[in-house]
Write a protein that holds these residues in place. Structure first.
Motif, PDB file in Angstrom:
ATOM      1  N   LEU A 143       0.835  -1.193   0.000  1.00  0.00           N
ATOM      2  CA  LEU A 143       0.000   0.000   0.000  1.00  0.00           C
ATOM      3  C   LEU A 143       0.874   1.249   0.000  1.00  0.00           C
ATOM      4  CD1 LEU A 143      -2.650  -0.988   2.716  1.00  0.00           C
ATOM      5  CD2 LEU A 143      -3.016  -0.878   0.252  1.00  0.00           C
ATOM      6  N   GLY A 144       0.763   2.063  -1.038  1.00  0.00           N
ATOM      7  CA  GLY A 144       1.526   3.303  -1.069  1.00  0.00           C
ATOM      8  C   GLY A 144       2.317   3.463  -2.353  1.00  0.00           C
ATOM      9  N   THR A 145       2.974   4.606  -2.461  1.00  0.00           N
ATOM     10  CA  THR A 145       3.787   4.896  -3.643  1.00  0.00           C
ATOM     11  C   THR A 145       5.009   3.978  -3.680  1.00  0.00           C
ATOM     12  OG1 THR A 145       3.110   7.215  -3.506  1.00  0.00           O
ATOM     13  CG2 THR A 145       5.027   6.701  -4.878  1.00  0.00           C
ATOM     14  N   PRO A 146       5.243   3.277  -4.778  1.00  0.00           N
ATOM     15  CA  PRO A 146       6.387   2.355  -4.862  1.00  0.00           C
ATOM     16  C   PRO A 146       7.699   3.109  -5.033  1.00  0.00           C
ATOM     17  CG  PRO A 146       5.167   2.348  -6.923  1.00  0.00           C
ATOM     18  CD  PRO A 146       4.384   3.204  -5.977  1.00  0.00           C
ATOM     19  N   SER A 147       8.165   3.700  -3.938  1.00  0.00           N
ATOM     20  CA  SER A 147       9.335   4.571  -3.973  1.00  0.00           C
ATOM     21  C   SER A 147      10.508   3.927  -3.257  1.00  0.00           C
ATOM     22  CB  SER A 147       9.001   5.899  -3.303  1.00  0.00           C
ATOM     23  OG  SER A 147       8.637   5.689  -1.944  1.00  0.00           O
ATOM     24  N   GLU A 148      11.668   4.584  -3.363  1.00  0.00           N
ATOM     25  CA  GLU A 148      12.863   4.073  -2.698  1.00  0.00           C
ATOM     26  C   GLU A 148      12.690   4.064  -1.191  1.00  0.00           C
ATOM     27  OE1 GLU A 148      17.595   5.199  -1.942  1.00  0.00           O
ATOM     28  OE2 GLU A 148      16.350   6.423  -3.268  1.00  0.00           O
ATOM     29  N   ARG A 149      12.177   5.165  -0.616  1.00  0.00           N
ATOM     30  CA  ARG A 149      12.081   5.234   0.833  1.00  0.00           C
ATOM     31  C   ARG A 149      11.076   4.244   1.406  1.00  0.00           C
ATOM     32  NH1 ARG A 149       9.182  11.010   2.365  1.00  0.00           N
ATOM     33  NH2 ARG A 149       7.043  10.469   1.796  1.00  0.00           N
ATOM     34  N   LYS A 150      10.118   3.838   0.600  1.00  0.00           N
ATOM     35  CA  LYS A 150       9.179   2.801   1.040  1.00  0.00           C
ATOM     36  C   LYS A 150       9.733   1.398   0.808  1.00  0.00           C
ATOM     37  CE  LYS A 150       5.847   5.519   2.437  1.00  0.00           C
ATOM     38  NZ  LYS A 150       5.374   5.555   3.836  1.00  0.00           N
ATOM     39  N   GLY A 151      10.961   1.336   0.276  1.00  0.00           N
ATOM     40  CA  GLY A 151      11.631   0.051   0.127  1.00  0.00           C
ATOM     41  C   GLY A 151      11.173  -0.779  -1.040  1.00  0.00           C
TER      42      GLY A 151
END
Length: 325
Positions: free
Chosen positions: A164-172
């Protein structure tokens, strides 16, 4: 929102719950609305943004000063309280010693503090321990038991890992894709579904991985009811660290197993939770091992109440200020 509470907001997030914004007592901030609230004879607690949310805290100090002035004129006590969840080291958030000292002094204006995680409590204690001694404070992690919106509808669990969430670097997310391959999840018949609220990234996705762009809240609840695992392998980046990890809270509330890293603010509070797998941040093999354990585990909501709602937080503020006065 707890009964008897009004909310004046200075900004809104793109993913803000439209139902909350339409609720009675919720309105954009104006000085007139704030003054009207402060003059209410039934007002007991003024909640302000947490101190390490620096932009909002500067505004909050003006609200507190107005509340103090109104309190003197009306001869009525109004407690000042905050809910704090910042997990990024305060010394990185506020690098200047002079600025940290000024912030510490301003914390003396607080009467009660509820920390949403043990990590946030420790963060504030390290940086501002002496200035928090005046305020009563405690740790009340968020509610993790069954979702109050969803009724048991017999939805079968699928071999699905939900992100759940933006598939970004900080979200791993890049680490998650590496771990997905290492775990051989697609070959085991599993799917990875990404609920991306923005749909702004163009990703090269491996087998078994799909993206749903900006799903409505009802669909998100349905996805959580049918998923087996929720993954949120957050990593720390300069200027940011996961504060709580709401996908984890939502996953546990819907009976999913969850896989996260020790970077999330809830990590210390979840170490003994039977449905949680904590893994090493930025380590694809550790994350792959955690995914495999979660995939093989049973999916059950642990019995009994665990954690706290906003109503519990408000009740604690009121009780703490009554004991203090």
């Amino acid at each position: 929102m707890p009964a008897g509470q009004a909310l004046l907001f200075t900004s809104r997030r793109d993913d803000a719950d439209a139902a909350l914004l339409a609720a009675p007592g919720v309105a954009p901030f104006t000085w007139r609305r704030l003054l009207r609230a402060l003059r209410d004879p039934d007002l007991e607690v003024l909640e302000v943004a947490e101190p390490l949310w620096l932009g909002e805290w500067r505004r909050a100090l003006r609200y507190i000063a107005l509340a103090r002035a109104v309190r003197v004129v009306r001869r009525r006590r109004v407690a000042v309280a905050t809910y704090a969840i910042e997990n990024l080291d305060a010394r990185e958030r506020v690098p200047s010693r002079v600025a940290r000292l000024a912030l510490a002094v301003s914390l003396l204006s607080l009467d009660a503090v509820v920390f949403g995680t043990s990590g946030a409590a420790e963060n504030y204690r390290r940086a501002f321990g002496w200035s928090l001694r005046r305020a009563r404070h405690t740790v009340l992690p968020p509610r993790l038991d069954a979702c109050s919106v969803c009724a048991a509808d017999g939805t079968p669990r699928e071999a699905t890992v939900l992100f759940l969430g933006t598939p970004s670097e900080r979200k791993g997310f890049p680490v998650l894709l590496e771990a997905w391959a290492l775990a051989g999840a697609a070959e085991r018949g599993w799917r990875l579904v990404v609920a991306d609220p923005r749909g702004s990234s163009e990703l090269a996705l491996p087998a078994g991985v799909s993206v749903t762009v900006d799903p409505p809240r009802a669909q998100v609840h349905a996805m959580l009811r049918s998923a087996t695992v929720v993954a949120m392998p957050s990593v720390r980046v300069p200027g940011w660290r996961e504060q709580i990890g709401l996908p984890l809270v939502e996953g546990l509330a819907h009976g999913c197993r969850v896989v996260t890293t020790t970077e999330t603010g809830l990590a210390d509070d979840l170490r003994d939770h039977p449905a949680v797998e904590l893994t090493t941040p930025r380590d694809p093999q550790s994350l792959a091992d955690g995914l495999l354990r979660a995939m093989r585990g049973r999916v059950d909501v642990p019995p009994g109440r665990r954690g706290h709602t906003k109503s519990d937080v408000v009740a604690w503020w009121r009780s703490a200020c009554m004991r203090r006065w």
